[in-house]
Write a protein that holds these residues in place. Structure first.
Motif, PDB file in Angstrom:
ATOM      1  N   ARG A   1      48.519  -4.339  11.564  1.00 41.76           N
ATOM      2  CA  ARG A   1      49.860  -4.744  11.962  1.00 41.76           C
ATOM      3  C   ARG A   1      50.156  -6.094  11.313  1.00 41.76           C
ATOM      4  NH1 ARG A   1      49.720  -0.273  12.752  1.00 41.76           N
ATOM      5  NH2 ARG A   1      50.302   0.926  14.587  1.00 41.76           N
ATOM      6  N   PRO A   2      51.196  -6.156  10.488  1.00 45.44           N
ATOM      7  CA  PRO A   2      51.518  -7.420   9.827  1.00 45.44           C
ATOM      8  C   PRO A   2      51.813  -8.520  10.840  1.00 45.44           C
ATOM      9  CG  PRO A   2      52.951  -5.642   9.050  1.00 45.44           C
ATOM     10  CD  PRO A   2      52.142  -5.101  10.187  1.00 45.44           C
ATOM     11  N   ASP A   3      51.391  -9.684  10.524  1.00 51.53           N
ATOM     12  CA  ASP A   3      51.677 -10.893  11.314  1.00 51.53           C
ATOM     13  C   ASP A   3      51.034 -10.909  12.700  1.00 51.53           C
ATOM     14  OD1 ASP A   3      53.244 -11.819   9.164  1.00 51.53           O
ATOM     15  OD2 ASP A   3      54.986 -10.740   9.930  1.00 51.53           O
ATOM     16  N   ALA A   4      50.109  -9.994  13.007  1.00 48.76           N
ATOM     17  CA  ALA A   4      49.423 -10.030  14.298  1.00 48.76           C
ATOM     18  C   ALA A   4      48.318 -11.082  14.230  1.00 48.76           C
ATOM     19  CB  ALA A   4      48.847  -8.669  14.650  1.00 48.76           C
ATOM     20  N   VAL A   5      48.412 -12.068  15.112  1.00 49.09           N
ATOM     21  CA  VAL A   5      47.440 -13.159  15.195  1.00 49.09           C
ATOM     22  C   VAL A   5      46.664 -13.055  16.507  1.00 49.09           C
ATOM     23  CG1 VAL A   5      47.161 -15.677  15.278  1.00 49.09           C
ATOM     24  CG2 VAL A   5      48.862 -14.655  13.738  1.00 49.09           C
ATOM     25  N   GLU A   6      47.365 -12.730  17.567  1.00 46.91           N
ATOM     26  CA  GLU A   6      46.772 -12.627  18.900  1.00 46.91           C
ATOM     27  C   GLU A   6      46.914 -11.192  19.402  1.00 46.91           C
ATOM     28  OE1 GLU A   6      45.296 -15.239  19.869  1.00 46.91           O
ATOM     29  OE2 GLU A   6      46.342 -16.880  18.879  1.00 46.91           O
ATOM     30  N   ILE A   7      46.076 -10.802  20.345  1.00 51.21           N
ATOM     31  CA  ILE A   7      46.190  -9.471  20.940  1.00 51.21           C
ATOM     32  C   ILE A   7      47.579  -9.285  21.562  1.00 51.21           C
ATOM     33  CG2 ILE A   7      45.322  -7.986  22.792  1.00 51.21           C
ATOM     34  CD1 ILE A   7      42.486  -9.079  22.097  1.00 51.21           C
ATOM     35  N   ILE A   8      48.145 -10.354  22.102  1.00 47.79           N
ATOM     36  CA  ILE A   8      49.471 -10.259  22.719  1.00 47.79           C
ATOM     37  C   ILE A   8      50.585 -10.054  21.691  1.00 47.79           C
ATOM     38  CG2 ILE A   8      48.853 -11.497  24.816  1.00 47.79           C
ATOM     39  CD1 ILE A   8      50.181 -14.011  23.559  1.00 47.79           C
ATOM     40  N   ASP A   9      50.269 -10.158  20.398  1.00 51.92           N
ATOM     41  CA  ASP A   9      51.255  -9.846  19.358  1.00 51.92           C
ATOM     42  C   ASP A   9      51.426  -8.343  19.175  1.00 51.92           C
ATOM     43  OD1 ASP A   9      51.628 -12.564  18.928  1.00 51.92           O
ATOM     44  OD2 ASP A   9      50.184 -12.645  17.279  1.00 51.92           O
ATOM     45  N   LEU A  10      50.504  -7.560  19.728  1.00 51.71           N
ATOM     46  CA  LEU A  10      50.625  -6.110  19.709  1.00 51.71           C
ATOM     47  C   LEU A  10      51.442  -5.680  20.923  1.00 51.71           C
ATOM     48  CD1 LEU A  10      46.864  -5.206  19.048  1.00 51.71           C
ATOM     49  CD2 LEU A  10      48.697  -5.453  17.336  1.00 51.71           C
ATOM     50  N   ASP A  11      52.196  -4.587  20.780  1.00 55.74           N
ATOM     51  CA  ASP A  11      52.899  -4.090  21.964  1.00 55.74           C
ATOM     52  C   ASP A  11      51.877  -3.453  22.911  1.00 55.74           C
ATOM     53  OD1 ASP A  11      52.532  -1.317  21.248  1.00 55.74           O
ATOM     54  OD2 ASP A  11      54.399  -1.333  20.107  1.00 55.74           O
ATOM     55  N   GLU A  12      52.302  -3.066  24.098  1.00 55.54           N
ATOM     56  CA  GLU A  12      51.359  -2.581  25.117  1.00 55.54           C
ATOM     57  C   GLU A  12      50.637  -1.305  24.696  1.00 55.54           C
ATOM     58  OE1 GLU A  12      53.336  -2.489  28.905  1.00 55.54           O
ATOM     59  OE2 GLU A  12      53.406  -4.673  29.004  1.00 55.54           O
ATOM     60  N   VAL A  13      51.319  -0.427  23.974  1.00 55.40           N
ATOM     61  CA  VAL A  13      50.686   0.800  23.494  1.00 55.40           C
ATOM     62  C   VAL A  13      49.607   0.450  22.468  1.00 55.40           C
ATOM     63  CG1 VAL A  13      51.083   2.955  22.214  1.00 55.40           C
ATOM     64  CG2 VAL A  13      52.682   2.249  24.015  1.00 55.40           C
ATOM     65  N   GLN A  14      49.916  -0.465  21.566  1.00 54.32           N
ATOM     66  CA  GLN A  14      48.935  -0.890  20.565  1.00 54.32           C
ATOM     67  C   GLN A  14      47.754  -1.617  21.221  1.00 54.32           C
ATOM     68  OE1 GLN A  14      51.582  -3.205  18.144  1.00 54.32           O
ATOM     69  NE2 GLN A  14      52.221  -1.451  16.914  1.00 54.32           N
ATOM     70  N   GLN A  15      48.026  -2.406  22.247  1.00 47.56           N
ATOM     71  CA  GLN A  15      46.939  -3.080  22.963  1.00 47.56           C
ATOM     72  C   GLN A  15      45.999  -2.047  23.596  1.00 47.56           C
ATOM     73  OE1 GLN A  15      48.392  -6.058  25.744  1.00 47.56           O
ATOM     74  NE2 GLN A  15      49.886  -6.782  24.253  1.00 47.56           N
ATOM     75  N   ALA A  16      46.563  -1.020  24.193  1.00 51.47           N
ATOM     76  CA  ALA A  16      45.744   0.040  24.795  1.00 51.47           C
ATOM     77  C   ALA A  16      44.942   0.778  23.723  1.00 51.47           C
ATOM     78  CB  ALA A  16      46.631   1.009  25.578  1.00 51.47           C
ATOM     79  N   GLN A  17      45.571   1.030  22.581  1.00 55.08           N
ATOM     80  CA  GLN A  17      44.871   1.697  21.481  1.00 55.08           C
ATOM     81  C   GLN A  17      43.723   0.820  20.972  1.00 55.08           C
ATOM     82  OE1 GLN A  17      45.244   4.844  20.265  1.00 55.08           O
ATOM     83  NE2 GLN A  17      43.450   4.430  18.996  1.00 55.08           N
ATOM     84  N   LEU A  18      43.964  -0.479  20.867  1.00 57.21           N
ATOM     85  CA  LEU A  18      42.899  -1.393  20.426  1.00 57.21           C
ATOM     86  C   LEU A  18      41.724  -1.353  21.394  1.00 57.21           C
ATOM     87  CD1 LEU A  18      41.779  -3.523  18.494  1.00 57.21           C
ATOM     88  CD2 LEU A  18      43.080  -5.256  19.793  1.00 57.21           C
ATOM     89  N   MET A  19      42.003  -1.363  22.696  1.00 59.53           N
ATOM     90  CA  MET A  19      40.912  -1.295  23.681  1.00 59.53           C
ATOM     91  C   MET A  19      40.137   0.019  23.563  1.00 59.53           C
ATOM     92  SD  MET A  19      40.601  -4.135  25.109  1.00 59.53           S
ATOM     93  CE  MET A  19      39.285  -3.574  26.159  1.00 59.53           C
ATOM     94  N   THR A  20      40.837   1.105  23.307  1.00 58.21           N
ATOM     95  CA  THR A  20      40.177   2.402  23.106  1.00 58.21           C
ATOM     96  C   THR A  20      39.261   2.340  21.885  1.00 58.21           C
ATOM     97  OG1 THR A  20      41.984   3.603  24.154  1.00 58.21           O
ATOM     98  CG2 THR A  20      40.599   4.851  22.613  1.00 58.21           C
ATOM     99  N   GLU A  21      39.748   1.737  20.819  1.00 59.90           N
ATOM    100  CA  GLU A  21      38.955   1.635  19.590  1.00 59.90           C
ATOM    101  C   GLU A  21      37.766   0.689  19.770  1.00 59.90           C
ATOM    102  OE1 GLU A  21      41.734   0.890  16.376  1.00 59.90           O
ATOM    103  OE2 GLU A  21      42.691   2.840  16.695  1.00 59.90           O
ATOM    104  N   ILE A  22      37.970  -0.416  20.481  1.00 56.84           N
ATOM    105  CA  ILE A  22      36.859  -1.332  20.780  1.00 56.84           C
ATOM    106  C   ILE A  22      35.775  -0.581  21.565  1.00 56.84           C
ATOM    107  CG2 ILE A  22      36.153  -3.351  22.150  1.00 56.84           C
ATOM    108  CD1 ILE A  22      38.931  -4.583  21.402  1.00 56.84           C
ATOM    109  N   SER A  23      36.179   0.175  22.562  1.00 55.87           N
ATOM    110  CA  SER A  23      35.224   0.931  23.374  1.00 55.87           C
ATOM    111  C   SER A  23      34.477   1.960  22.537  1.00 55.87           C
ATOM    112  CB  SER A  23      35.941   1.629  24.531  1.00 55.87           C
ATOM    113  OG  SER A  23      36.471   0.675  25.410  1.00 55.87           O
ATOM    114  N   ARG A  24      35.193   2.706  21.710  1.00 54.54           N
ATOM    115  CA  ARG A  24      34.572   3.740  20.881  1.00 54.54           C
ATOM    116  C   ARG A  24      33.545   3.129  19.931  1.00 54.54           C
ATOM    117  NH1 ARG A  24      38.174   7.270  16.825  1.00 54.54           N
ATOM    118  NH2 ARG A  24      39.250   7.746  18.756  1.00 54.54           N
ATOM    119  N   VAL A  25      33.932   2.073  19.243  1.00 56.26           N
ATOM    120  CA  VAL A  25      33.044   1.440  18.270  1.00 56.26           C
ATOM    121  C   VAL A  25      31.871   0.750  18.980  1.00 56.26           C
ATOM    122  CG1 VAL A  25      32.927  -0.362  16.496  1.00 56.26           C
ATOM    123  CG2 VAL A  25      34.839   1.255  16.522  1.00 56.26           C
ATOM    124  N   SER A  26      32.133   0.116  20.106  1.00 53.60           N
ATOM    125  CA  SER A  26      31.064  -0.545  20.862  1.00 53.60           C
ATOM    126  C   SER A  26      30.018   0.460  21.330  1.00 53.60           C
ATOM    127  CB  SER A  26      31.643  -1.294  22.068  1.00 53.60           C
ATOM    128  OG  SER A  26      32.461  -2.356  21.661  1.00 53.60           O
TER     129      SER A  26
END
Length: 139
Positions: A44-69
């Motif tokens: 996502r261009p210009d994303a610096v903080e997790i809060i720069d992602l919308d709520e759907v993207q934040q949830a997707q990031l957490m899913t990906e963190i969990s999967r990779v972890s």
């Protein structure tokens, strides 16, 4: 007006090996054989903080963190996972997922700056990447 194109920060490009893309994030291996160390970088261009992602993207990031972890823990049989989004040197949003052992050189401190990076053995890192790709559904 079109959204700016996303590209990987030059420092991250220099310090990593590309594994592939999940729905939101690029998955990378840090070039340091001292630790099994991955990065997730939301495309996502210009994303610096997790809060720069919308709520759907934040949830997707957490899913990906969990999967990779989960995959990293299963492959490495590590004692602890360190997961962090710091970005003090590289402003582009990225999440570190590091497999730690109580016997590693930095334990129990953070890994940053403890040792100079150690180059990966080419065969070992390819085996590691292949195992990760299978576990996180990239191939």
């Amino acid at each position: 007006m079109p959204e700016p194109a996303w590209s990987l920060h030059s420092r991250l490009k220099e310090d990593t090996i590309d594994i592939g893309d999940l729905p939101l994030s690029k998955v990378l291996v840090i070039k340091d054989a001292h630790y099994p160390w991955l990065l997730l970088v939301p495309r996502r261009p210009d994303a610096v903080e997790i809060i720069d992602l919308d709520e759907v993207q934040q949830a997707q990031l957490m899913t990906e963190i969990s999967r990779v972890s989960r995959a990293l823990k299963e492959i490495t049989k590590c004692d602890k996972l360190n997961v962090a989004a710091l970005g003090n040197l590289v402003p582009q949003l990225h999440v570190h997922i590091i497999a730690r052992r109580t016997s590693d050189a930095a334990w129990p401190r953070p890994v940053w700056g403890v040792m100079q990076p150690l180059a990966h053995d080419a065969t070992e890192v390819q085996n590691f990447i292949s195992a990760l790709r299978r576990k996180i559904w990239l191939g």
